[in-house]
Motif scaffolding. Structure first.
Motif, short mmCIF file in Angstrom:
data_model
loop_
_atom_site.label_atom_id
_atom_site.label_comp_id
_atom_site.label_asym_id
_atom_site.label_seq_id
_atom_site.Cartn_x
_atom_site.Cartn_y
_atom_site.Cartn_z
N VAL A 173 0.85 -1.19 0.00
CA VAL A 173 0.00 0.00 0.00
C VAL A 173 0.89 1.24 0.00
CG1 VAL A 173 -1.76 1.33 1.22
CG2 VAL A 173 -1.87 -1.17 1.23
N LEU A 174 0.59 2.16 -0.93
CA LEU A 174 1.21 3.49 -0.98
C LEU A 174 0.10 4.50 -0.80
CD1 LEU A 174 3.35 5.68 -1.73
CD2 LEU A 174 2.86 5.17 -4.14
N LEU A 175 0.25 5.41 0.16
CA LEU A 175 -0.80 6.39 0.40
C LEU A 175 -0.22 7.75 0.72
CD1 LEU A 175 -2.41 6.11 3.93
CD2 LEU A 175 -0.38 4.83 3.33
N TRP A 176 -1.02 8.77 0.45
CA TRP A 176 -0.68 10.13 0.90
C TRP A 176 -1.86 10.78 1.60
CZ3 TRP A 176 -0.08 8.40 -4.12
CH2 TRP A 176 -0.97 8.86 -5.10
N GLU A 177 -2.81 9.97 2.06
CA GLU A 177 -3.87 10.47 2.93
C GLU A 177 -3.40 10.30 4.37
OE1 GLU A 177 -5.76 12.14 4.61
OE2 GLU A 177 -7.47 12.04 3.23
N SER A 178 -2.87 11.38 4.95
CA SER A 178 -2.26 11.28 6.28
C SER A 178 -3.28 10.93 7.35
CB SER A 178 -1.54 12.58 6.63
OG SER A 178 -2.41 13.69 6.53
N TYR A 179 -4.56 11.24 7.12
CA TYR A 179 -5.58 10.95 8.11
C TYR A 179 -5.98 9.48 8.15
CZ TYR A 179 -5.86 15.95 8.74
OH TYR A 179 -5.53 17.26 9.00
N LEU A 180 -5.33 8.66 7.33
CA LEU A 180 -5.50 7.22 7.41
C LEU A 180 -4.34 6.54 8.13
CD1 LEU A 180 -6.85 5.97 3.96
CD2 LEU A 180 -8.07 6.08 6.13
N LEU A 181 -3.28 7.29 8.43
CA LEU A 181 -2.09 6.65 8.96
C LEU A 181 -2.35 5.89 10.26
CD1 LEU A 181 0.68 9.32 8.25
CD2 LEU A 181 0.41 7.08 7.17
N ASP A 182 -3.14 6.47 11.16
CA ASP A 182 -3.40 5.76 12.42
C ASP A 182 -4.25 4.52 12.19
OD1 ASP A 182 -5.55 7.46 11.80
OD2 ASP A 182 -6.15 7.66 13.89
N GLU A 183 -5.23 4.61 11.29
CA GLU A 183 -6.08 3.46 11.01
C GLU A 183 -5.30 2.36 10.28
OE1 GLU A 183 -8.83 3.07 12.30
OE2 GLU A 183 -9.46 5.08 12.87
N MET A 184 -4.25 2.74 9.58
CA MET A 184 -3.39 1.77 8.91
C MET A 184 -2.30 1.24 9.86
SD MET A 184 -4.29 1.32 5.67
CE MET A 184 -2.80 0.75 4.87
N SER A 185 -2.30 1.70 11.12
CA SER A 185 -1.28 1.34 12.12
C SER A 185 0.11 1.79 11.70
CB SER A 185 -1.29 -0.17 12.39
OG SER A 185 -2.52 -0.58 12.93
N MET A 186 0.18 2.84 10.86
CA MET A 186 1.46 3.38 10.43
C MET A 186 1.93 4.53 11.30
SD MET A 186 0.75 3.17 6.31
CE MET A 186 2.31 3.91 5.79
N SER A 187 1.04 5.06 12.14
CA SER A 187 1.40 6.07 13.14
C SER A 187 0.46 5.90 14.32
CB SER A 187 1.28 7.49 12.57
OG SER A 187 -0.08 7.91 12.54
N ALA A 188 0.76 6.60 15.41
CA ALA A 188 -0.18 6.64 16.52
C ALA A 188 -1.33 7.59 16.16
CB ALA A 188 0.53 7.07 17.80
N SER A 189 -2.20 7.89 17.12
CA SER A 189 -3.51 8.43 16.76
C SER A 189 -3.76 9.89 17.10
CB SER A 189 -4.60 7.58 17.43
OG SER A 189 -4.44 7.61 18.84
#
Length: 321
Positions: free
Chosen positions: A132-148
């Motif tokens: 997965v490649l994304l640039w929607e930063s507001y999905l990062l926490d739901e993708m477990s790629m950042s904290a919330s």
């Protein structure tokens, strides 16, 4: 588009060292995806508006491109689509409200634009075993790629045009260094603050710690879970691709190449299993050890009175019975 429509987030742990304590262990079909052919008549803009691929290497397969409206791409998403086609991919578009995790099956990658409404895609692609490649930063926490924590762990900065390269040995860095101008004008830039296992190739210039380009290898710890396949984040906003410099397109190309290459999966590491009496284990603890070993981990057993904090060095997991 691209705003965070969710509330009530729960903060996630960022630590790579996880401790598991055990005690007494004994309808209607959606419309079809829009599949794009590669014929010139189907191109929504001329590929001559894009710089040539550097070190072009052909890619095959189909990419799922998740956008705000699959039937009405904006100019920037059109350029992204064309770039993916230049790589050799077939592009299948799907609108945010129609996308599901099943759409990722058999795809070379899932690419998620910031033109989506993040409220429509909550965790839809978090667990798919597809890059997965994304640039929607507001999905990062739901993708477990950042904290919330919005604005801290992920978010958007205004009036930015430069990124600062990080001194790491990784394909995402593309061999470049220093501060680079990636857009021809100042504009919004997305950022994320990933976990310690992420490879951070660049940060937003002047904002240390706020990553503009980062990736997790398949199997790497993200935030609370392992990456099912490669996961990559890019700083783009809704219109960024319309104003990319040569360096900006170089970033995008590096992200596509690395995300869609076959992942290098690291072997499972070592687990420290702390038991009351050590060896021999009780029947229940022996079952726990066997289960951990079945996942490929090496299990080291210590009695509780013998265990020290130094024993945790280099361990993937600590299990305390």
């Amino acid at each position: 588009m691209g705003e965070n429509m969710r509330s009530g987030h729960t903060n996630a742990w960022k630590a790579q060292l996880w401790i598991l304590v055990t005690h007494g262990i004994g309808a209607c079909s959606p419309p079809p995806l829009t599949e794009l052919d590669d014929s010139p008549s189907n191109h929504l803009a001329s590929t001559t508006s894009l710089p040539p691929l550097v070190d072009a290497d052909s890619r095959t397969g189909s990419v799922l491109f998740v956008v705000g409206d699959a039937d009405a791409l904006n100019s920037a998403d059109t350029k992204v689509q064309l770039r993916l086609q230049q790589f050799g991919f077939t592009v299948e578009r799907v609108s945010d409200e129609l996308a599901s995790s099943a759409d990722a099956t058999g795809k070379a990658a899932v690419v998620i634009s910031s033109t989506i409404d993040s409220g429509q895609l909550t965790a839809s692609f978090a667990d798919v075993p597809t890059p997965v490649l994304l640039w929607e930063s507001y999905l990062l926490d739901e993708m477990s790629m950042s904290a919330s924590s919005e604005g801290v762990d992920y978010g958007q900065l205004s009036n930015k045009s430069q990124v600062t390269m990080m001194e790491i040995d990784h394909a995402l860095r593309t061999g470049r260094s220093g501060t680079l101008t990636v857009t021809s004008k100042a504009m919004p830039a997305r950022f994320g603050v990933p976990g310690a296992s992420a490879a951070i190739a660049a940060e937003i210039a002047g904002h240390a710690g706020r990553a503009a380009l980062f990736g997790y290898e398949q199997g790497a710890w993200m935030v609370g879970t392992r990456a099912p396949d490669r996961r990559t984040f890019l700083f783009f906003d809704n219109d960024t691709a319309d104003y990319l410099t040569e360096a900006g397109w170089h970033f995008f190309d590096a992200a596509v190449r690395w995300t869609t290459q076959e992942a290098t999966v690291p072997p499972p590491g070592e687990v420290l299993f702390i038991s009351g009496s050590g060896e021999p284990l009780s029947t229940a603890d022996e079952q726990v050890r066997a289960r951990i070993s079945a996942h490929g981990f090496t299990v080291s057993v210590l009695a509780d009175e013998a265990a020290t904090t130094a024993d945790t060095d280099g361990k993937e997991l600590i299990v305390i019975s």
